[in-house]
Design an enzyme around this catalytic site. Structure first.
Site, mmCIF file in Angstrom:
data_model
loop_
_atom_site.group_PDB
_atom_site.id
_atom_site.type_symbol
_atom_site.label_atom_id
_atom_site.label_comp_id
_atom_site.label_asym_id
_atom_site.label_seq_id
_atom_site.Cartn_x
_atom_site.Cartn_y
_atom_site.Cartn_z
ATOM 1 N N LYS A 66 -8.545 2.077 -11.140
ATOM 2 C CA LYS A 66 -7.845 1.098 -11.975
ATOM 3 C C LYS A 66 -8.793 0.231 -12.818
ATOM 4 O O LYS A 66 -8.443 -0.203 -13.900
ATOM 5 C CB LYS A 66 -6.983 0.176 -11.103
ATOM 6 N N GLU A 71 1.203 -6.293 -13.566
ATOM 7 C CA GLU A 71 2.044 -6.003 -12.410
ATOM 8 C C GLU A 71 1.195 -5.196 -11.442
ATOM 9 O O GLU A 71 0.231 -4.554 -11.848
ATOM 10 C CB GLU A 71 3.266 -5.177 -12.845
ATOM 11 N N SER A 109 -8.804 8.940 -5.774
ATOM 12 C CA SER A 109 -8.548 7.818 -6.683
ATOM 13 C C SER A 109 -8.936 6.461 -6.117
ATOM 14 O O SER A 109 -9.237 5.542 -6.872
ATOM 15 C CB SER A 109 -7.069 7.816 -7.077
HETATM 16 C C1 LIG Z 1 -2.452 2.794 -8.411
HETATM 17 C C2 LIG Z 1 -3.054 3.885 -7.658
HETATM 18 C C3 LIG Z 1 -2.586 5.212 -7.783
HETATM 19 C C4 LIG Z 1 -1.361 5.579 -8.585
HETATM 20 O O1 LIG Z 1 -1.411 5.298 -9.940
HETATM 21 P P1 LIG Z 1 -1.684 6.381 -11.048
HETATM 22 O O2 LIG Z 1 -1.507 5.640 -12.308
HETATM 23 O O3 LIG Z 1 -0.703 7.484 -10.874
HETATM 24 O O4 LIG Z 1 -3.087 6.844 -10.870
HETATM 25 C C5 LIG Z 1 -3.247 6.205 -7.117
HETATM 26 N N1 LIG Z 1 -4.313 5.939 -6.325
HETATM 27 C C6 LIG Z 1 -4.781 4.687 -6.165
HETATM 28 C C7 LIG Z 1 -5.947 4.456 -5.272
HETATM 29 C C8 LIG Z 1 -4.169 3.621 -6.818
HETATM 30 O O5 LIG Z 1 -4.648 2.391 -6.647
#
Ligand SMILES: *Cc1c(COP(=O)(O)O)cnc(C)c1O
Length: 398
Positions: free
Chosen positions: A92, A114, A380
Site C-alpha cells: 500500500k 478509507e 502483498s
Molecule cells: C489491502 C491489502 C490487500 C488487498 O488490496 P488489493 O488492492 O487487492 O491489493 C492485499 N494484501 C494486503 C497485505 C493488503 O494490505
C-alpha cells in the site's frame, strides 16, 4: 481477447468496466485529479523524487525470494515477491507515496483515506507524517476491533481515525464515509484511495504507482532464472491493486498465466463470502462500473471474509475486465484454506504472511505446476496485524 494492456481508454474504461460515476459536486475534483496526474506523474522531477523515496524510505526493490521449502513441497520453482518487507508492511505504501506527492503538487494539505485491514490507513498516516499533511482515516467499527495494532499505529502517527458504524461496519462503509467527506470538502481535501477502485482516474493512477512491483519482478527474475517472464503469477484480490502491480508488465504477455485468489469466506455457496468476481454482477459501486455482489434489485450484499483487506463487495474495473475476457484465472479461497496456507508458510519459511496474502499462497494447494515451471507469488503484506486471528484458528495442516 480485447484490450490486453493495463491501461483504460481515455474515458477510464477497461472494456465495459470503469468510468467515473460521481455526484455533480465532485465532477471538477475528479477532472482536476486526472489533469494533475497527467501533468505531474510522468515528469522526470516527479519520478526522481518518487523513485528516491521508494528506494530510501520504503526499502525498494523488495526482494524476489526463492522459497526452497515451498519448491520442495509443491515440486516446482516458487519465488515470493516480498512486499511484506516494505516500510509499513505491505504494498500500500507505494501508492500512498505517489498519491501524497500529487496532493502536495495540487496544493492540498488535508488528506482523507478509507481503510479495511488498516494497512492503507497506516501507509497514508505514515506518508502524511513524512510530508507534513493533515490526515483523517475512515475505518469500519468492526475493522477497528479486529485490526487494533494498526489503529494504534495510525494514532501514534498523528492521524485522526474515525470509526464508521453503518452497514456491517467494514471497508465498504468506510469508503462511503470518505466519499461523503470529500463531497463536503472538495476544495482543500485530497482523497487517497487504497486500491484500484473508485472513479477514473483512480484505478489507472493506483495501478501506475503499483506497477513498480512487476517492473522489479522482470529484472529480478532475469537474475534468478535468465528469463524475464515467469510461467505464472499469483496474487490475492481485494480491490485489485497488488495484483495490478504484480501483473502490470505481464498483461500483454500471453504466455504468463495470471492467477487471482479471491476471498471465499466460509465458501462461495454459503452467503458468507467476498468472492466478488465469481458471485458478482455488473453494477456501480464507489464511482465505477464493475462486478459487485448485489441482490436482484440492486442492493449491495454484505460481504464476509476473515481477511479485512479482502472484505469488499466490489472489485476494481481492471480486474473485472481481465477476468471477464479470460486473461486471469480466478480461484476462490476459503478462510480455512487461507489460514492453513499462512501457517504453512510460517513453518516452512519462517515468514508470517498477511491473511490477504495467505489467500494467494493457498492457490499452490489447488493448481499443480510442472517441476520446470517458474511461479511468482506476490506476498502483498506481513501478518503481524493478523496474529490474534491466526492464533484463534486451528489450522488444518496437511
Ligand atoms: C489491502 C491489502 C490487500 C488487498 O488490496 P488489493 O488492492 O487487492 O491489493 C492485499 N494484501 C494486503 C497485505 C493488503 O494490505
Amino acid at each position: 481477447m480485447t484490450h490486453l494492456t493495463p491501461l483504460p481508454d481515455n474515458r477510464g474504461y477497461y472494456g465495459v468496466f470503469g468510468g467515473a460515476f460521481v455526484p455533480e459536486i465532485l465532477h471538477s475534483n475528479v477532472e482536476n485529479l486526472e489533469n494533475a496526474f497527467k501533468t505531474y506523474a510522468f515528469t522526470d522531477e516527479f519520478n526522481r523524487e518518487f523513485r528516491t523515496l521508494l528506494r530510501d524510505y520504503v526499502g525498494r526493490p523488495s526482494p524476489l525470494y526463492r522459497a526452497d521449502a515451498l519448491c520442495q513441497r509443491y515440486n516446482t520453482n516458487i519465488y515470493l515477491k516480498r512486499e511484506d518487507l516494505n516500510h509499513t508492511g505491505a504494498h500500500k505504501i507505494n501508492n500512498a507515496i505517489g498519491s501524497a506527492m500529487l496532493a502536495k503538487r495540487m496544493g492540498k494539505h488535508r488528506i482523507i483515506a478509507e481503510t479495511g485491514a488498516g494497512q492503507h490507513g497506516v501507509a497514508t498516516a505514515t506518508v502524511c507524517a513524512l510530508m507534513g499533511l493533515e490526515c483523517v482515516v475512515y475505518m469500519g467499527a468492526t475493522d477497528v476491533e479486529r485490526q487494533r495494532p494498526n489503529v494504534e499505529r495510525m494514532k501514534m502517527l498523528g492521524a485522526k481515525v474515525v470509526a464508521v458504524h453503518s452497514g456491517n461496519s467494514t471497508l465498504k462503509d468506510a469508503t462511503n464515509e470518505a466519499i461523503r467527506d470529500w463531497c463536503c470538502n472538495p476544495a482543500d481535501t485530497f482523497y487517497i484511495i487504497g486500491s484500484t477502485v473508485g472513479p477514473h482516474p483512480y484505478p489507472e493512477m493506483v495501478a501506475h504507482f503499483q506497477s513498480v512491483i512487476s517492473e522489479e519482478i522482470k529484472v529480478q527474475l532475469l537474475g534468478h532464472t535468465g528469463k524475464e517472464t515467469p510461467d505464472a503469477i499469483i496474487a490475492c484480490v481485494g480491490g485489485g491493486s497488488n495484483a495490478a502491480g504484480a501483473f502490470y508488465h505481464f498483461i500483454s504477455e500471453p504466455d504468463v498465466r495470471l492467477i487471482v485468489a479471491e476471498a471465499a469466506g466460509l465458501g462461495i455457496n454459503t452467503n458468507m463470502s467476498a468472492a466478488t468476481i465469481k458471485l458478482g454482477s455488473e453494477g456501480i459501486i464507489h464511482g465505477s462500473r464493475t462486478l459487485l455482489m448485489q441482490t436482484d434489485d440492486g442492493q449491495i450484499k454484505e460481504p464476509y471474509s476473515i481477511s479485512a483487506g479482502l472484505d469488499y463487495p466490489g472489485v476494481g474495473p481492471l480486474q473485472a475486465h481481465l477476468a471477464t475476457v479470460g486473461r486471469t484465472e480466478v480461484i476462490p479461497v476459503t478462510d480455512n484454506e487461507a489460514v492453513a496456507a499462512g501457517y504453512r508458510l510460517t513453518r516452512d519459511e519462517g515468514i508470517i504472511p498477511a491473511l490477504e496474502s495467505a489467500h494467494a499462497l493457498a492457490v499452490l494447494e489447488k493448481i499443480k505446476f510442472d517441476p520446470n515451471q517458474t511461479i511468482v507469488v506476490n506476498l502483498s503484506g506481513r501478518g503481524d496485524k493478523d496474529l490474534a486471528n491466526y492464533l484463534s484458528h486451528n489450522p488444518d495442516l496437511k
